[in-house]
Design an enzyme around this catalytic site. Structure first.
Site, PDB file in Angstrom:
ATOM      1  N   ARG A  51       1.154  -1.076   0.172  1.00 21.90           N
ATOM      2  CA  ARG A  51       0.004  -0.376  -0.181  1.00 21.90           C
ATOM      3  C   ARG A  51       0.775   1.507   0.381  1.00 21.90           C
ATOM      4  NH1 ARG A  51      -3.663  -2.660   4.265  1.00 21.90           N
ATOM      5  NH2 ARG A  51      -5.473  -3.800   3.604  1.00 21.90           N
ATOM      6  N   ARG A 144     -11.112   4.935   7.312  1.00 17.10           N
ATOM      7  CA  ARG A 144      -9.903   4.706   6.916  1.00 17.10           C
ATOM      8  C   ARG A 144      -9.944   4.723   5.136  1.00 17.10           C
ATOM      9  NH1 ARG A 144      -7.969  -1.391   9.090  1.00 17.10           N
ATOM     10  NH2 ARG A 144      -7.299  -0.645  10.720  1.00 17.10           N
ATOM     11  N   ARG A 155     -14.652  -8.276   5.447  1.00 17.07           N
ATOM     12  CA  ARG A 155     -13.837  -7.882   6.883  1.00 17.07           C
ATOM     13  C   ARG A 155     -14.416  -8.229   8.110  1.00 17.07           C
ATOM     14  NH1 ARG A 155      -8.317  -6.710   6.779  1.00 17.07           N
ATOM     15  NH2 ARG A 155      -7.240  -5.834   4.866  1.00 17.07           N
ATOM     16  N   ASP A 179     -12.131   0.672  23.812  1.00 17.39           N
ATOM     17  CA  ASP A 179     -13.255   1.430  23.840  1.00 17.39           C
ATOM     18  C   ASP A 179     -12.785   3.464  24.590  1.00 17.39           C
ATOM     19  OD1 ASP A 179     -12.695   0.601  26.533  1.00 17.39           O
ATOM     20  OD2 ASP A 179     -15.108   0.808  26.829  1.00 17.39           O
TER      21      ASP A 179
END
Length: 204
Positions: A51, A144, A155, A179
């Site tokens: 990437r 993202r 996913r 969290d």
């Protein structure tokens, strides 16, 4: 067996599991920043394309399916997994390199890979990182902007299965719900530090 025996020297490795988007990479980054001399990352192999911004040998060892398949057949990998058509894996060499340097080897792997590591003689600490909810996970993955709608759905369905496995008692030494990042990180840090103390006592 030679390679596996070598793997036992040095501090116990740390396996971090959790769905994509759970925050594992952020935990790893923070651990490395706080303890730069203590940890080493086992760089995985993958057959997917890099990437933007990813470097070979740093983020992954980018390789071909043919080459990796051959190495798997030769028994060079501790674990391998197939995800969205690409192969991923942790080589014994990658773990040994970190352990030879006297560092805690950190492995960022999925459930498929973890089950294989449980079959090996590597005795790591197993930590599962889970998101607060599936909705929150979906929001993080959408943010993202690296997924198509299909791969996002895939996913999320994998994540659901992984969370179910992660929450089953006995599968992991520690389960962290991410969290609140600083609280969750503190929990991970305390767990690691208390295990280092145990390890150093057994070594002396």
């Amino acid at each position: 067996m030679g390679a596996f025996n070598m793997l036992q020297k040095g501090p116990r490795p740390l396996v971090l599991c959790g769905p994509s988007g759970s925050g594992k990479s952020t935990f790893i980054k923070k651990l490395f920043e706080e303890f730069p001399d203590k940890f080493g990352f086992s760089v995985s192999h993958t057959t997917r394309n890099p990437r933007p911004g990813e470097e070979d040998g740093k983020h992954y060892y980018f390789t071909t399916k043919e080459k990796m398949q051959k190495q798997i057949e030769q028994g060079e990998f501790l674990e391998t997994a197939t995800f969205t058509g690409n192969l991923y894996g942790t080589s014994k060499q990658a773990v040994e390199d970190v352990q030879k340097a006297g560092r805690v080897c950190v492995l960022d792997i999925d459930i498929q890979g973890m089950k294989q590591i449980k079959q090996s003689s590597l005795e790591p600490l197993y930590v599962f990182v889970k998101p607060p909810s599936m909705d929150e996970l979906e929001a993080r993955l959408r943010k993202r902007n690296t997924e198509t709608e299909d791969s996002l759905k895939q996913r999320l369905s994998i994540a659901k299965t992984e969370i179910e496995y992660g929450e089953k008692p006995g599968n992991f030494d520690l389960v962290i719900e991410n969290d609140n990042f600083s609280k969750a990180y503190e929990k991970l840090r305390d767990f690691i530090l208390s295990n280092w103390e145990k390890d150093s006592k057994t070594e002396t």
